[in-house]
Enzyme design. Structure first.
Site, mmCIF file in Angstrom:
data_model
loop_
_atom_site.group_PDB
_atom_site.id
_atom_site.type_symbol
_atom_site.label_atom_id
_atom_site.label_comp_id
_atom_site.label_asym_id
_atom_site.label_seq_id
_atom_site.Cartn_x
_atom_site.Cartn_y
_atom_site.Cartn_z
ATOM 1 C CD GLU A 180 -50.077 8.183 -13.509
ATOM 2 O OE1 GLU A 180 -50.781 9.051 -12.979
ATOM 3 O OE2 GLU A 180 -49.240 8.434 -14.399
ATOM 4 C CD GLU B 200 -50.549 7.184 -18.463
ATOM 5 O OE1 GLU B 200 -50.191 8.347 -18.207
ATOM 6 O OE2 GLU B 200 -51.476 6.611 -17.880
HETATM 7 P P1 P53 Z 1 -52.278 15.221 -18.138
HETATM 8 C C1 P53 Z 1 -50.145 13.286 -12.326
HETATM 9 C C2 P53 Z 1 -48.814 12.915 -12.367
HETATM 10 C C3 P53 Z 1 -48.381 12.070 -13.361
HETATM 11 C C4 P53 Z 1 -49.272 11.576 -14.323
HETATM 12 O O1 P53 Z 1 -51.464 13.946 -17.659
HETATM 13 C C5 P53 Z 1 -50.601 11.919 -14.237
HETATM 14 C C6 P53 Z 1 -51.029 12.785 -13.260
HETATM 15 C C7 P53 Z 1 -52.462 13.239 -13.221
HETATM 16 O O2 P53 Z 1 -52.616 14.336 -14.092
HETATM 17 O O3 P53 Z 1 -51.539 11.428 -15.053
HETATM 18 C C8 P53 Z 1 -51.264 10.461 -16.017
HETATM 19 O O4 P53 Z 1 -53.471 14.725 -18.859
HETATM 20 C C9 P53 Z 1 -52.548 9.714 -16.182
HETATM 21 C C10 P53 Z 1 -53.301 10.087 -17.432
HETATM 22 C C11 P53 Z 1 -52.987 11.529 -17.806
HETATM 23 C C12 P53 Z 1 -51.511 11.605 -18.160
HETATM 24 O O5 P53 Z 1 -50.716 11.177 -17.072
HETATM 25 O O6 P53 Z 1 -52.613 15.929 -16.869
HETATM 26 O O7 P53 Z 1 -52.453 8.325 -16.048
HETATM 27 O O8 P53 Z 1 -54.656 9.844 -17.208
HETATM 28 O O9 P53 Z 1 -53.758 12.021 -18.849
HETATM 29 C C13 P53 Z 1 -51.060 12.986 -18.584
HETATM 30 O O10 P53 Z 1 -51.361 16.004 -19.023
#
Ligand code: P53
Length: 490
Positions: free
Chosen positions: A180, A387
């Protein structure tokens, strides 16, 4: 509602994705160094995680234990295999390989751990998809070098990449460089912005930092990361021409709040202000608006002719993307004239979109929209969704079952929209790896109770619990999705 079904090719990479720091735990095992994730305390919804000066006794650092995947990966991968996973994404913890980042030699115990992990995946016929830097550079590189604000970190990253490319030459085909990478473009005074720049770049702002200061630091660090990525891509292809190496970006699509021309322009500029990093990854060149911005802003980032050559020579083979939600923006006039068009918008609520318990929007059609948008911007580009998923509270029933229809609903609708993008629109999507197929520590909040998994892990926010793994209803659902090539979603 129509219920067309679509089937994807046999070689489509179905599976799931995690990151080392959110799962492995064992933060000091086998000579591992302290990473920037190891100094993040636990937060909660609306309570930012704190970045501490080193590890402070008595505070809760959830990444220190994760879900102890370092010790449980064999049983956990067996469960992924039971769901029929074709691919599994995780990251290599840079600090297991170079504990300080600038060590003379790599750490053999760390290298051996990933040998075993990748071997175990292959035993199950699961293809590893590997991120080089997922929110966890060595903390020493922050203290001694200033993180990615320092050009020297490029060489240290490239050396790390070269070591792991050589070591896993015959075990890993699919790679991506920085997770990201463009999160840090979301410049703001909100505390979450400090978190995003920390996780991307190991940069901490002092309290006086203006938006303009933040913007300059982000552009410079982002440039060094892009050069490091490009040089890694080139070296990777020399080591093994069959490597497939991507960049990785979050692609929440932007929508305009109204069709007013001012909002339309703000929408377009918001997208450009975020996507320049993806442009550089894919095209090997800065987009014209960034070049013009450099020319007139008085800010001359350190971009050498050699850098430009490196960027052109290291374009990515594909883009890995995360997709969770969309963002709606409207124009604000001259919010930050100094920041040029970067700052002339604000995010507004979109009444057409529902949210989860953490206020993240739920917008399945946005996935089809964003895949089409990428295909228009970069015709023919291969895209891997690495993701997607919903963070939710789960409840264990007395008999040990876990009913999670909200998770199935979320994923079903997103997979359906992805399939439309592939089958009806011809977007070249090569895989779907849902986020957190087994519950892990949340990146944003550090919570355990924000769960994404098909597999429940019995641990709470303090890391207490049996650690037992339990199959949720979604486990059986996803197994059917994979077995049917994406045809059975209901
Ligand atoms: P969590 C910010 C915006 C979009 C995705 O997030 C993000 C973030 C940082 O939080 O993170 C990604 O665990 C990231 C993963 C993360 C996942 O999204 O905050 O690549 O490491 O766990 C979900 O719910």
């Amino acid at each position: 509602m129509s219920k067309e079904t679509y089937q994807l090719n046999q070689d489509f990479l179905w599976g799931g994705a995690i990151a080392a720091h959110q799962a492995e735990g064992a933060w000091q095992a086998g000579g591992k160094g302290v990473s920037i994730a190891d100094v993040l305390t636990a937060g909660a919804h609306n309570l930012p995680r704190q970045i501490t000066d080193g590890v402070v006794e008595g505070l809760n650092y959830p990444n220190h234990h994760g879900i102890e995947f370092y010790d449980t990966y064999k049983e956990d991968l067996a469960l992924m295999a039971e769901m029929g996973f074709k691919a599994f994404r995780t990251s290599i913890a840079w600090t297991r390989i170079f504990p300080n980042g600038d060590d003379a030699e790599p750490n053999e115990a760390g290298l051996a751990f990933y040998d075993d992990l990748f071997d175990e995946m292959h035993k199950h016929g699961i293809e590893p998809v590997i991120t080089l830097q997922h929110f966890e550079m060595p903390y020493h590189l922050v203290e001694a070098y200033g993180g990615w604000s320092n050009r020297q970190v490029i060489d240290l990253f490239v050396r790390y990449a070269e070591v792991v490319f050589k070591r896993y030459r015959d075990k890993v085909t699919y790679w991506m460089t920085h997770n990201e990478i463009s999160n840090q473009t979301a410049i703001s005074d909100d505390p979450i912005y400090q978190f995003l720049v920390w996780t991307n770049s190991g940069i901490r702002f002092d309290e006086q930092a203006t938006l303009k200061d933040k913007q300059e630091a982000m552009v410079q660090a982002g440039h060094y990361e892009l050069v490091a990525s490009a040089r890694a891509v080139k070296i990777g292809h020399e080591i093994n021409p069959d490597f497939v190496i991507g960049g990785m970006a979050n692609v929440a699509p932007f929508y305009p709040a109204t069709p007013s021309p001012a909002d339309m322009l703000a929408w377009q500029k918001a997208r450009q202000a975020r996507d320049w990093m993806m442009d550089v990854h894919v095209r090997g060149e800065y987009p014209s608006d960034m070049e013009k911005f450099f020319e007139r802003s008085g800010f001359r980032p350190d971009i050498t002719d050699q850098d430009r050559e490196d960027l052109r020579a290291g374009v990515v083979d594909y883009m890995a993307i995360s997709y969770y939600n969309s963002t709606t923006v409207r124009a604000v006039s001259d919010k930050d004239a100094e920041m040029e068009d970067f700052g002339n918008f604000e995010i507004v609520k979109n009444d057409y979109i529902k949210t989860n318990d953490w206020d993240w929007g739920i917008d399945p059609q946005g996935l089809r929209f964003t895949l089409n948008e990428m295909n228009e911007l970069y015709p023919g580009l291969k895209i891997m969704i690495v993701e997607n998923g919903i963070g939710a509270y789960d409840t264990i029933e007395a008999d040990g079952t876990i009913h999670d229809p909200y998770r199935v609903d979320y994923l079903r609708e997103h997979i359906r929209e992805m399939e439309k993008a592939v089958v009806l629109d011809g977007v070249d999507v090569i895989g779907f790896l849902s986020w957190g197929p087994i519950d892990i520590v949340s990146a944003g909040t550090g919570e355990m109770k924000k769960r994404y998994g098909y597999i429940y892990v019995d641990l709470d926010d303090m890391g207490e619990g049996s650690g037992q793994r339990l199959k949720k209803d979604s486990f059986y659902w996803y197994r059917e999705v994979i077995a049917s090539g994406g045809q059975t979603l209901d």
